[in-house]
Every structure is written in structure tokens, then in C-alpha cells.
Scaffold this motif. Structure first.
Motif, PDB file in Angstrom:
ATOM      1  N   THR A  97       0.851  -1.203   0.000  1.00  0.00           N
ATOM      2  CA  THR A  97       0.000   0.000   0.000  1.00  0.00           C
ATOM      3  C   THR A  97       0.878   1.241   0.000  1.00  0.00           C
ATOM      4  O   THR A  97       2.057   1.189   0.379  1.00  0.00           O
ATOM      5  N   ASP A  98       0.252   2.344  -0.408  1.00  0.00           N
ATOM      6  CA  ASP A  98       0.981   3.615  -0.332  1.00  0.00           C
ATOM      7  C   ASP A  98       0.804   4.225   1.053  1.00  0.00           C
ATOM      8  O   ASP A  98       0.265   3.570   1.966  1.00  0.00           O
ATOM      9  N   SER A  99       1.200   5.473   1.222  1.00  0.00           N
ATOM     10  CA  SER A  99       1.150   6.112   2.535  1.00  0.00           C
ATOM     11  C   SER A  99      -0.275   6.375   3.012  1.00  0.00           C
ATOM     12  O   SER A  99      -0.496   6.645   4.195  1.00  0.00           O
ATOM     13  N   GLN A 100      -1.267   6.264   2.113  1.00  0.00           N
ATOM     14  CA  GLN A 100      -2.662   6.453   2.486  1.00  0.00           C
ATOM     15  C   GLN A 100      -3.368   5.130   2.755  1.00  0.00           C
ATOM     16  O   GLN A 100      -4.552   5.111   3.078  1.00  0.00           O
ATOM     17  N   GLY A 101      -2.659   4.034   2.590  1.00  0.00           N
ATOM     18  CA  GLY A 101      -3.258   2.722   2.808  1.00  0.00           C
ATOM     19  C   GLY A 101      -3.961   2.157   1.592  1.00  0.00           C
ATOM     20  O   GLY A 101      -4.690   1.157   1.708  1.00  0.00           O
ATOM     21  N   LEU A 108      -1.983 -11.669  -5.372  1.00  0.00           N
ATOM     22  CA  LEU A 108      -3.116 -12.446  -5.887  1.00  0.00           C
ATOM     23  C   LEU A 108      -3.861 -11.709  -6.993  1.00  0.00           C
ATOM     24  O   LEU A 108      -4.830 -12.236  -7.548  1.00  0.00           O
ATOM     25  N   GLY A 109      -3.443 -10.479  -7.290  1.00  0.00           N
ATOM     26  CA  GLY A 109      -4.044  -9.721  -8.375  1.00  0.00           C
ATOM     27  C   GLY A 109      -5.440  -9.204  -8.077  1.00  0.00           C
ATOM     28  O   GLY A 109      -6.235  -9.012  -9.005  1.00  0.00           O
ATOM     29  N   ARG A 110      -5.771  -8.934  -6.827  1.00  0.00           N
ATOM     30  CA  ARG A 110      -7.113  -8.460  -6.490  1.00  0.00           C
ATOM     31  C   ARG A 110      -7.024  -7.250  -5.552  1.00  0.00           C
ATOM     32  O   ARG A 110      -5.981  -6.974  -4.965  1.00  0.00           O
ATOM     33  N   ASP A 111      -8.165  -6.578  -5.413  1.00  0.00           N
ATOM     34  CA  ASP A 111      -8.295  -5.426  -4.503  1.00  0.00           C
ATOM     35  C   ASP A 111      -7.331  -4.293  -4.818  1.00  0.00           C
ATOM     36  O   ASP A 111      -6.946  -3.534  -3.922  1.00  0.00           O
ATOM     37  N   LEU A 112      -6.919  -4.145  -6.066  1.00  0.00           N
ATOM     38  CA  LEU A 112      -6.050  -3.025  -6.401  1.00  0.00           C
ATOM     39  C   LEU A 112      -6.792  -1.713  -6.190  1.00  0.00           C
ATOM     40  O   LEU A 112      -7.974  -1.570  -6.535  1.00  0.00           O
ATOM     41  N   GLU A 113      -6.092  -0.698  -5.621  1.00  0.00           N
ATOM     42  CA  GLU A 113      -6.617   0.616  -5.277  1.00  0.00           C
ATOM     43  C   GLU A 113      -7.659   0.562  -4.160  1.00  0.00           C
ATOM     44  O   GLU A 113      -8.313   1.565  -3.851  1.00  0.00           O
ATOM     45  N   ALA A 114      -7.840  -0.630  -3.513  1.00  0.00           N
ATOM     46  CA  ALA A 114      -8.752  -0.719  -2.374  1.00  0.00           C
ATOM     47  C   ALA A 114      -8.122  -0.034  -1.168  1.00  0.00           C
ATOM     48  O   ALA A 114      -6.892   0.032  -1.019  1.00  0.00           O
ATOM     49  N   ASP A 115      -8.959   0.452  -0.268  1.00  0.00           N
ATOM     50  CA  ASP A 115      -8.487   1.157   0.919  1.00  0.00           C
ATOM     51  C   ASP A 115      -8.275   0.140   2.054  1.00  0.00           C
ATOM     52  O   ASP A 115      -9.241  -0.402   2.601  1.00  0.00           O
ATOM     53  N   TYR A 116      -7.022  -0.120   2.402  1.00  0.00           N
ATOM     54  CA  TYR A 116      -6.672  -1.063   3.466  1.00  0.00           C
ATOM     55  C   TYR A 116      -6.221  -0.330   4.729  1.00  0.00           C
ATOM     56  O   TYR A 116      -5.651  -0.920   5.641  1.00  0.00           O
ATOM     57  N   SER A 117      -6.466   0.969   4.784  1.00  0.00           N
ATOM     58  CA  SER A 117      -5.942   1.758   5.900  1.00  0.00           C
ATOM     59  C   SER A 117      -6.567   1.366   7.235  1.00  0.00           C
ATOM     60  O   SER A 117      -6.023   1.690   8.293  1.00  0.00           O
ATOM     61  N   ALA A 118      -7.717   0.671   7.203  1.00  0.00           N
ATOM     62  CA  ALA A 118      -8.369   0.275   8.457  1.00  0.00           C
ATOM     63  C   ALA A 118      -7.812  -1.028   9.014  1.00  0.00           C
ATOM     64  O   ALA A 118      -8.035  -1.344  10.188  1.00  0.00           O
ATOM     65  N   VAL A 122      -1.751  -2.541   8.398  1.00  0.00           N
ATOM     66  CA  VAL A 122      -1.436  -1.336   7.634  1.00  0.00           C
ATOM     67  C   VAL A 122      -1.451  -0.101   8.539  1.00  0.00           C
ATOM     68  O   VAL A 122      -0.497   0.685   8.564  1.00  0.00           O
ATOM     69  N   SER A 123      -2.538   0.077   9.298  1.00  0.00           N
ATOM     70  CA  SER A 123      -2.663   1.290  10.116  1.00  0.00           C
ATOM     71  C   SER A 123      -1.567   1.377  11.180  1.00  0.00           C
ATOM     72  O   SER A 123      -0.987   2.463  11.395  1.00  0.00           O
ATOM     73  N   GLN A 124      -1.262   0.257  11.844  1.00  0.00           N
ATOM     74  CA  GLN A 124      -0.236   0.280  12.877  1.00  0.00           C
ATOM     75  C   GLN A 124       1.143   0.534  12.279  1.00  0.00           C
ATOM     76  O   GLN A 124       1.965   1.263  12.852  1.00  0.00           O
TER      77      GLN A 124
END
Length: 488
Positions: A97-101, A108-118, A122-124
């Protein structure tokens, strides 16, 4: 009374053993998870270092290298047999992920550009702390859980993204199940051994109570109580009890045998298992280092080794018990000793070859048929094989074991087995034929069950012969089996 004592002993032991086995089995899964998480920490930080090397001068994360890497590794064919588990594919998962999560790469080639910040990993990690999580791919399926551990991607000291490495819990669940089965198997075996001991002890423990009960029952049946009659009855009962006890405690006493088996052989493996469980508990507490793959393998190897030790003791004990209950040989035939020795030497020579030990026969020439005895060929072969195996175990690498056969007059034959080992220490010379007494083997510094020479002694007695073990004049030890000769 006997049944109550037996049930009481059994319940106390069963409760203690069940608690121990339950705790050990419940501790196995957390220990494997901790080990898997530890390896994911290293993997995620290694991948973070790889990504940091591919950053451009503006600190932009570039992932084509990762895409090519995982495309090839997922397609890579391989086979790995890890104990009972057959592995054929890579199950490692990675996303970046980038700095925004926001997800910019997923193996696996899925969830691209999805928000994983939660997500915690990632958040920690973006907050500069250790981040990890376990999440189910399918909410209703606990077997779909995946462990993730995040690592920061750094540029000029700033966190510009997160790489998270994941591992399906099911991938190491097979090892957990195998470890649980081994622990349960050891527990059942230990319970069976103590159950047998409890039955024997309960019978003999109640014997004094049975004596008093029988005497009181006889008193109640008497219409008149004459002092001399009471004394005579008491004397007769005491005499009968002492005679029964003497017969039970004569040289073929199963109670003593099984007590020694428990104290000498079962107690040690159980202590080893208990020690392994304590190590698991220490690791769980956090004060001790987490258990790695090598330590877990050592734990499993220890369980298998102690299981084999108990099984070998049980097998040898059953054979020895069967011999001790025999008063005479069941099958008697004329046995030519030279062919029998040649067969034993061939078998022992193959086993001794890896250590460079040579097994040879030194026997007189001429008609070998006259060197024969009346006996059981199977038992004689077992006795001589035990002596040869013992000699090989105590011989140095590259040494020689000599099996001798010679006549002693017209009545006896001597079968000797000589090694080039360290010989018998003075303190052990009068103990070598005792059950469960064993000396450490020079090559491994380990002891055997201590039943082999006792087994040979019983076979010699059944054949009206004898067995001696002494130090040889030129060094080493020599065992001499003397048997009555067939003069027919």
C-alpha cells in the motif's frame, strides 16, 4: 475394596494425565502461530528492503519487479515432503500500500486501489508501530484465516508505504494436527502402562485387608469361640498367606517386573514430554524466546524417540515375560549351530557395515553336523543375535566381532562372541544380567532397555545351559553361551 482402590488410583491419574495432555495439545497451535508470525516478520522486512531499492529519486513505489517475481514463483513447480505433509505450491501472499493505505500491488491480483488503511497491519505500521492481523477470507469459514504482518517502506526516514506478508493458517494446520496426534498417542500409551500398574498394585495392596476380612467372616460363622480353635485358624490362614506370597514373589514375579518397567522406562519418557510442555508454557509466557522451526522439530523428534523407546521396552518385556512363564521348551529339535551362526553373522554384518565393523566366524573345520544341540532354533538364534548386536554396539568403528564355536569335551558346546570394545567396568560385572541394567554405548553414549542379556539368560536356562560375560585377555569383552551337546 480392591475395586475402589483401583478406581481411585485410576481416576486420580486419569485426571492429572488428561489435564497435562489437554494443556500440551492446546499449547501446540499458539506455538505454531507464533513461529509462523516470526517468519512473516522477517519476510515482510526483506520485501520492504527490496522495494526500497527500486524507489525512484522522488520516492515513488515501483512494483513491476514484485509482479514478475510472484508470477514466476506461483507458477514454479516443486515438491517438498515435510514429515507427513506433501507441499507442491507457494502459499505466501503479499500486498503493498501507499502512505494512504491504498493497495498498489497484490500478489493475488485483487483489490487493487482498495483502501486497506483500516486493517491493523497497515494502520499500525503507517503509525510507526508493529502491525499484524489474522483475518478470514470467508467470514463463515475458520479454515480460511490468513495471518498478515506489515513492514514499513522507508524513504529518507519517512514511511511512504507498507508491505504486508501473509500466510494461510491452514498451511501449517497440518503440522499442528500431527503434533497433537503424537502427543495424544504418548498420553494413551502412558495411561495404558499406569493402568496396568494400578491393577497390579491394587490387587497386592488389598491382600492384608482380604486376610482380615476372611478371618472375620470365619468368626461370624462360629457358634462358639474356642481360644485354641481361633489360634489354629489364625495360624493356618497366616501360613497360607505367607506361602501364597512366597510363590508370587519367587524369581518370576510380574509385579516387580512391571514396577521396574514403569520406574526405569516409562518415567523417563514422561519426564521428557513434561519438559517439552514446560518449554511451551515458558514460551507462551513471553519471558522465554519464541520457539522457532528448529526447536519445534527437536520437540517432535523427541516425542518420536521416546515413543519408540517405550514401544521397544514393551516388546522386549512381553518376550521376556513369555520366556519366564515357560518351564520347558515347546519345540525341541536337533539344531546345527554352525549354519545358525552363519545366518546371524550375515544379518549382523549388514547392520554393522556402515560403521566399518567386520563380523566373522571362528569355528573348527570338518563335519559341522556334529556341532549340534537339542533345542529351539528360533530362540537360540535370538539369543546369539542379541549377543552379537551387543558386541557390535560396544565395538569401535572399524573394529571386529568374532563369533566362536568349539566343543568342550563330549557333553558341552561353547558359543563365544568377542568384541574390541572398552570391556566391562568392575562395578558392572555382577550386574550385567539384571533386568533394566545397561551401560552406555561408546558410539552414541545411550543406553539400551537393559533386557537383552536377561533375555539371553532365560533362553540359556530353558536349554539347560549358561551364559557368562567377562573381559577378554586381549581387551574387549567376550560372552560365552554354553549349551549341552547333542551326542545322538
Amino acid at each position: 475394596m480392591r475395586n475402589r482402590i483401583f478406581i481411585g488410583i485410576l481416576l486420580i491419574y486419569a485426571a492429572g494425565l488428561a489435564f497435562f495432555v489437554y494443556r500440551a495439545m492446546m499449547d501446540i497451535d499458539p506455538r505454531y502461530r507464533e513461529s509462523a508470525e516470526e517468519s512473516l516478520v522477517e519476510t515482510s522486512h526483506m520485501l520492504a528492503s527490496v522495494i526500497e531499492q527500486d524507489l525512484d529519486e522522488y520516492g515513488e513505489i515501483d512494483t513491476p519487479r514484485l509482479e514478475a517475481l510472484f508470477r514466476r514463483v506461483y507458477a514454479r513447480p516443486f515438491e517438498a515432503q515435510i514429515f507427513s505433509v506433501h507441499k507442491t505450491r507457494v502459499e505466501l501472499r503479499v500486498y503493498v500500500t501507499d502512505s494512504q493505505g491504498l493497495v498498489i500491488f497484490n500478489s493475488l491480483g485483487r483489490d487493487l486501489e482498495a483502501d486497506y488503511s483500516a486493517w491493523l497491519d497497515v494502520s499500525q505500521t503507517l503509525a510507526g508501530r508493529y502491525g499484524a492481523r489474522t483475518t478470514r477470507d470467508v467470514e463463515s469459514d475458520p479454515l480460511s484465516a490468513v495471518m498478515y504482518v506489515g513492514a514499513p517502506i522507508l524513504h529518507d526516514g519517512r514511511i511512504i508505504g507498507v508491505v504486508s506478508a501473509g500466510k494461510p493458517v491452514q498451511s501449517f494446520g497440518q503440522f499442528v494436527e500431527a503434533a497433537r496426534q503424537n502427543t495424544l498417542r504418548i498420553g494413551v500409551l502412558a495411561a495404558s502402562a499406569v493402568l496396568l500398574l494400578a491393577a497390579i498394585v491394587s490387587v497386592w495392596l488389598i491382600r492384608p485387608f482380604g486376610f482380615v476380612r476372611d478371618y472375620v467372616r470365619w468368626l461370624r460363622q462360629q457358634r462358639t469361640l474356642h481360644p485354641m480353635r481361633l489360634l489354629r485358624r489364625l495360624r493356618d490362614q497366616l501360613r497360607g498367606t505367607v506361602a501364597e506370597l512366597r510363590d508370587a514373589l519367587s524369581g518370576r514375579n510380574y509385579v516387580a517386573d512391571y514396577v521396574q518397567t514403569l520406574t526405569h522406562e516409562v518415567k523417563s519418557p514422561l519426564s521428557a514430554i513434561r519438559g517439552a510442555a514446560e518449554l511451551l508454557q515458558d514460551a507462551e509466557g513471553g519471558d522465554a524466546p519464541q520457539m522457532n522451526e528448529q526447536q519445534r522439530k527437536l520437540f517432535l523428534d523427541n516425542i518420536m524417540r521416546e515413543t519408540q523407546r517405550i514401544q521397544e521396552t514393551v516388546d522386549r518385556m512381553m518376550e521376556l515375560t513369555a520366556l519366564e512363564t515357560q518351564r520347558t521348551l515347546n519345540r525341541v529339535a536337533t539344531v546345527a549351530l554352525l549354519p545358525l551362526l552363519e545366518d546371524v553373522a550375515a544379518s549382523a554384518g549388514a547392520a554393522a557395515a556402515p560403521r566399518g565393523i567386520h563380523v566373522k566366524i571362528n569355528a573348527p573345520g570338518g563335519n559341522a553336523d556334529i556341532l549340534a544341540v537339542d533345542g529351539d532354533a528360533f530362540l537360540l538364534r535370538r539369543a546369539i543375535a542379541n549377543l552379537v548386536d551387543n558386541a557390535v554396539a560396544f565395538s569401535p568403528d572399524g573394529g571386529e566381532v568374532v563369533i566362536g564355536l568349539q566343543a568342550a569335551g563330549r557333553q558341552l558346546l561353547h558359543v563365544s562372541v568377542k568384541d574390541q570394545g572398552p570391556g566391562i567396568p568392575a562395578y558392572a560385572q555382577d550386574k550385567v544380567f539384571e533386568k533394566f541394567y545397561s551401560l552406555a554405548r561408546p558410539a552414541t553414549q545411550k543406553k539400551s532397555t537393559g533386557l537383552g542379556l536377561a533375555f539371553v539368560h532365560e533362553i540359556a536356562s530353558l536349554h539347560h545351559g549358561s551364559i557368562k560375560l567377562a573381559n577378554a585377555p586381549g581387551g574387549g569383552a567376550v560372552a560365552t553361551l554354553t549349551l549341552p551337546r547333542d551326542t545322538a
